[in-house]
Design a protein around this motif. Structure first.
Motif, PDB file in Angstrom:
ATOM      1  N   GLY A  88       0.816  -1.205   0.000  1.00 42.33           N
ATOM      2  CA  GLY A  88       0.000   0.000   0.000  1.00 42.33           C
ATOM      3  C   GLY A  88       0.848   1.253   0.000  1.00 42.33           C
ATOM      4  N   ARG A  89       0.326   2.295   0.637  1.00 45.00           N
ATOM      5  CA  ARG A  89       1.013   3.570   0.685  1.00 45.00           C
ATOM      6  C   ARG A  89       1.780   3.733   1.988  1.00 45.00           C
ATOM      7  NH1 ARG A  89      -3.112   4.037  -2.665  1.00 45.00           N
ATOM      8  NH2 ARG A  89      -3.115   5.643  -4.281  1.00 45.00           N
ATOM      9  N   ASP A  90       2.720   4.658   1.956  1.00 44.84           N
ATOM     10  CA  ASP A  90       3.338   5.135   3.191  1.00 44.84           C
ATOM     11  C   ASP A  90       2.570   6.378   3.606  1.00 44.84           C
ATOM     12  OD1 ASP A  90       5.150   3.145   3.188  1.00 44.84           O
ATOM     13  OD2 ASP A  90       6.860   4.340   2.568  1.00 44.84           O
ATOM     14  N   LEU A  91       1.983   6.353   4.789  1.00 43.99           N
ATOM     15  CA  LEU A  91       1.121   7.448   5.228  1.00 43.99           C
ATOM     16  C   LEU A  91       1.555   7.904   6.616  1.00 43.99           C
ATOM     17  CD1 LEU A  91      -2.689   7.497   4.572  1.00 43.99           C
ATOM     18  CD2 LEU A  91      -1.735   8.540   6.618  1.00 43.99           C
ATOM     19  N   LEU A 150       7.346   4.497  10.266  1.00 44.57           N
ATOM     20  CA  LEU A 150       6.477   3.791   9.330  1.00 44.57           C
ATOM     21  C   LEU A 150       6.473   2.300   9.628  1.00 44.57           C
ATOM     22  CD1 LEU A 150       7.493   5.676   6.068  1.00 44.57           C
ATOM     23  CD2 LEU A 150       5.275   5.795   7.208  1.00 44.57           C
ATOM     24  N   THR A 151       5.275   1.770   9.798  1.00 42.42           N
ATOM     25  CA  THR A 151       5.147   0.372  10.189  1.00 42.42           C
ATOM     26  C   THR A 151       3.807  -0.184   9.727  1.00 42.42           C
ATOM     27  OG1 THR A 151       5.045  -1.142  12.083  1.00 42.42           O
ATOM     28  CG2 THR A 151       4.228   1.078  12.434  1.00 42.42           C
ATOM     29  N   PHE A 152       3.748  -1.518   9.557  1.00 40.89           N
ATOM     30  CA  PHE A 152       2.482  -2.184   9.260  1.00 40.89           C
ATOM     31  C   PHE A 152       1.687  -2.443  10.534  1.00 40.89           C
ATOM     32  CE2 PHE A 152       4.939  -3.550   5.457  1.00 40.89           C
ATOM     33  CZ  PHE A 152       4.071  -3.084   4.487  1.00 40.89           C
ATOM     34  N   ASP A 153       2.292  -2.197  11.669  1.00 42.57           N
ATOM     35  CA  ASP A 153       1.639  -2.464  12.963  1.00 42.57           C
ATOM     36  C   ASP A 153       0.703  -1.311  13.311  1.00 42.57           C
ATOM     37  OD1 ASP A 153       0.870  -3.191  15.466  1.00 42.57           O
ATOM     38  OD2 ASP A 153       2.888  -3.366  16.313  1.00 42.57           O
ATOM     39  N   ALA A 183       8.777  14.452   6.127  1.00 42.14           N
ATOM     40  CA  ALA A 183       9.415  14.264   4.818  1.00 42.14           C
ATOM     41  C   ALA A 183      10.755  13.556   4.959  1.00 42.14           C
ATOM     42  CB  ALA A 183       9.597  15.616   4.132  1.00 42.14           C
ATOM     43  N   LYS A 184      11.493  13.909   6.000  1.00 43.33           N
ATOM     44  CA  LYS A 184      12.796  13.276   6.209  1.00 43.33           C
ATOM     45  C   LYS A 184      12.658  11.788   6.473  1.00 43.33           C
ATOM     46  CE  LYS A 184      16.751  13.246   9.366  1.00 43.33           C
ATOM     47  NZ  LYS A 184      17.352  13.837  10.593  1.00 43.33           N
ATOM     48  N   ARG A 185      11.747  11.415   7.358  1.00 48.31           N
ATOM     49  CA  ARG A 185      11.591   9.998   7.688  1.00 48.31           C
ATOM     50  C   ARG A 185      11.031   9.197   6.519  1.00 48.31           C
ATOM     51  NH1 ARG A 185      13.047   8.671  12.856  1.00 48.31           N
ATOM     52  NH2 ARG A 185      13.121   6.653  11.783  1.00 48.31           N
ATOM     53  N   MET A 186      10.195   9.814   5.705  1.00 42.28           N
ATOM     54  CA  MET A 186       9.653   9.098   4.556  1.00 42.28           C
ATOM     55  C   MET A 186      10.696   8.976   3.452  1.00 42.28           C
ATOM     56  SD  MET A 186       5.742  10.559   4.458  1.00 42.28           S
ATOM     57  CE  MET A 186       5.030   9.187   3.593  1.00 42.28           C
ATOM     58  N   ARG A 187      11.567   9.960   3.346  1.00 40.17           N
ATOM     59  CA  ARG A 187      12.630   9.883   2.345  1.00 40.17           C
ATOM     60  C   ARG A 187      13.586   8.736   2.667  1.00 40.17           C
ATOM     61  NH1 ARG A 187      16.735  14.839   1.896  1.00 40.17           N
ATOM     62  NH2 ARG A 187      17.201  13.993   3.973  1.00 40.17           N
ATOM     63  N   GLU A 188      13.763   8.435   3.941  1.00 40.90           N
ATOM     64  CA  GLU A 188      14.638   7.329   4.354  1.00 40.90           C
ATOM     65  C   GLU A 188      14.031   5.972   4.031  1.00 40.90           C
ATOM     66  OE1 GLU A 188      15.128   8.037   8.491  1.00 40.90           O
ATOM     67  OE2 GLU A 188      16.477   9.753   8.219  1.00 40.90           O
ATOM     68  N   ASN A 189      12.730   5.945   3.735  1.00 39.35           N
ATOM     69  CA  ASN A 189      12.029   4.698   3.402  1.00 39.35           C
ATOM     70  C   ASN A 189      11.241   4.915   2.114  1.00 39.35           C
ATOM     71  OD1 ASN A 189      12.297   2.913   6.062  1.00 39.35           O
ATOM     72  ND2 ASN A 189      11.917   5.021   6.680  1.00 39.35           N
ATOM     73  N   SER A 191       9.135   4.792  -1.287  1.00 36.23           N
ATOM     74  CA  SER A 191       8.102   3.905  -1.836  1.00 36.23           C
ATOM     75  C   SER A 191       7.415   4.646  -2.971  1.00 36.23           C
ATOM     76  CB  SER A 191       7.091   3.503  -0.760  1.00 36.23           C
ATOM     77  OG  SER A 191       6.295   4.605  -0.387  1.00 36.23           O
ATOM     78  N   ASP A 192       6.505   3.958  -3.649  1.00 36.60           N
ATOM     79  CA  ASP A 192       5.847   4.551  -4.819  1.00 36.60           C
ATOM     80  C   ASP A 192       4.837   5.629  -4.440  1.00 36.60           C
ATOM     81  OD1 ASP A 192       7.291   2.881  -6.441  1.00 36.60           O
ATOM     82  OD2 ASP A 192       5.744   1.323  -6.493  1.00 36.60           O
ATOM     83  N   SER A 193       4.250   5.559  -3.260  1.00 33.71           N
ATOM     84  CA  SER A 193       3.227   6.515  -2.858  1.00 33.71           C
ATOM     85  C   SER A 193       3.444   6.931  -1.407  1.00 33.71           C
ATOM     86  CB  SER A 193       1.830   5.916  -3.024  1.00 33.71           C
ATOM     87  OG  SER A 193       0.834   6.840  -2.655  1.00 33.71           O
ATOM     88  N   GLN A 194       3.718   8.231  -1.190  1.00 32.83           N
ATOM     89  CA  GLN A 194       3.983   8.744   0.150  1.00 32.83           C
ATOM     90  C   GLN A 194       3.072   9.939   0.423  1.00 32.83           C
ATOM     91  OE1 GLN A 194       8.328   9.328  -0.212  1.00 32.83           O
ATOM     92  NE2 GLN A 194       8.585   7.552   1.107  1.00 32.83           N
ATOM     93  N   VAL A 195       2.330   9.847   1.522  1.00 27.60           N
ATOM     94  CA  VAL A 195       1.312  10.837   1.851  1.00 27.60           C
ATOM     95  C   VAL A 195       1.488  11.287   3.295  1.00 27.60           C
ATOM     96  CG1 VAL A 195      -1.165  11.271   2.063  1.00 27.60           C
ATOM     97  CG2 VAL A 195      -0.308   9.835   0.201  1.00 27.60           C
TER      98      VAL A 195
END
Length: 327
Positions: A88-91, A150-153, A183-189, A191-195
């Protein structure tokens, strides 16, 4: 469940028959020495004939060939289906817990509550719906803090949100720092979709990064930022001359939140009550749906080695019988 991975291999069963039919026949030669009227020889010949009747000389070779064909067809045992985590997405959820979130201009179950209580209630439902997404949580006030990477939990994210306390991050509002941290933490992980979903009830009054500048950086990284401005537009408060009406959201900077959303090709939403906030998160869920397709796999256990072993044993047994007959 049992199946063959290469079922076409069974066409090879007729290969020996084709070979026998196409190759020239074998002509039996006359014996160079004839033995007649020899009782001992006749007795041995009789026993061999009886053995041949009991066990056809073609039975074991045929079974060995069938076992080889079965091994070539790659028999496998399929286990029970195992579901893989959906992609899915990173949210990242960025939630304001500054002092102003204590304003009791919301209702929950027909009773007045502060803004943070409503946010917790609505986010519980939103988090539940994001099956397949990696969720993260940032709480911000005068400073921004990463509560959950970011986690699936989802249960952990929900727990951290429910445990959030007013003023824990300071009484002011650092919107720019919250966006920059997300933005910094999402850039470290990647993915195709980041929100990023940012909720606040005020304007930027703290931090080292301007909100618009942080949004520009997020846009360059391909991230979307949905912004939510929370707070009623009117509220009755007691005064010396009775109650009076005030605007508890006068500090909300809607234009800045609109600019942040526009820069990242997302949307700004205004939530004046619990129902509107719930509808907004539902709309965001529709705009950024999770990948609903479930992927599964079935563990495979190869069985071809047992068929191969059977072929080897049958071949060995045939060789032993042939050697004994020739002895």
């Amino acid at each position: 469940m049992f199946e063959f991975q290469l079922p076409w291999a069974f066409v090879l069963i007729i290969l020996p028959l084709l070979t026998r039919a196409l190759l020239p026949g074998y002509k039996k030669q006359e014996a160079a020495l004839r033995v007649t009227n020899l009782p001992s020889w006749n007795s041995q010949n009789t026993r061999s004939a009886e053995s041949a009747k009991r066990l056809s000389p073609w039975l074991l070779p045929t079974l060995a060939w069938l076992a080889l064909v079965v091994a070539l067809a790659r028999p496998v045992w399929l286990g029970e289906p195992v579901r893989l985590p959906a992609e899915g997405r990173d949210l990242m959820l960025a939630v304001d817990i500054s002092g102003s979130m204590d304003t009791a201009d919301m209702e929950l179950d027909n009773r007045p509550v502060n803004r943070l209580a409503v946010v917790k209630q609505v986010l519980n439902d939103f988090i539940t719906q994001r099956d397949g997404d990696r969720l993260g949580l940032i709480l911000f006030g005068s400073n921004a803090y990463l509560q959950a990477p970011l986690t699936f939990d989802r249960e952990t994210v929900r727990t951290f949100m429910n445990e959030a306390q007013l003023g824990l991050a300071g009484k002011q509002t650092a919107i720019g720092d919250a966006i920059a941290l997300a933005a910094k933490r999402m850039r470290e992980n990647p993915s195709d979709s980041q929100v990023i979903v940012l909720l606040t009830d005020g304007e930027n009054t703290a931090g080292s990064v301007e909100p618009v500048r942080a949004a520009q950086l997020a846009a360059e990284l391909g991230m979307k930022i949905y912004t939510i401005g929370l707070g009623a537009e009117s509220m009755q408060v007691p005064s010396f001359f009775g109650s009076r009406t005030i605007n508890p959201s006068r500090d909300l900077n809607e234009s800045e939140l609109q600019s942040i959303a526009d820069l990242t090709s997302a949307r700004f939403f205004r939530a004046r009550n619990t129902e509107e906030l719930s509808q907004i998160y539902q709309l965001i869920d529709d705009l950024e749906p999770t990948e609903r397709e479930k992927k599964t796999y079935r563990p495979e256990t190869g069985l071809f080695q047992w068929a191969l072993l059977a072929a080897l044993l049958l071949t060995w047994l045939q060789l032993m019988i042939t050697r004994r007959q020739m002895a």
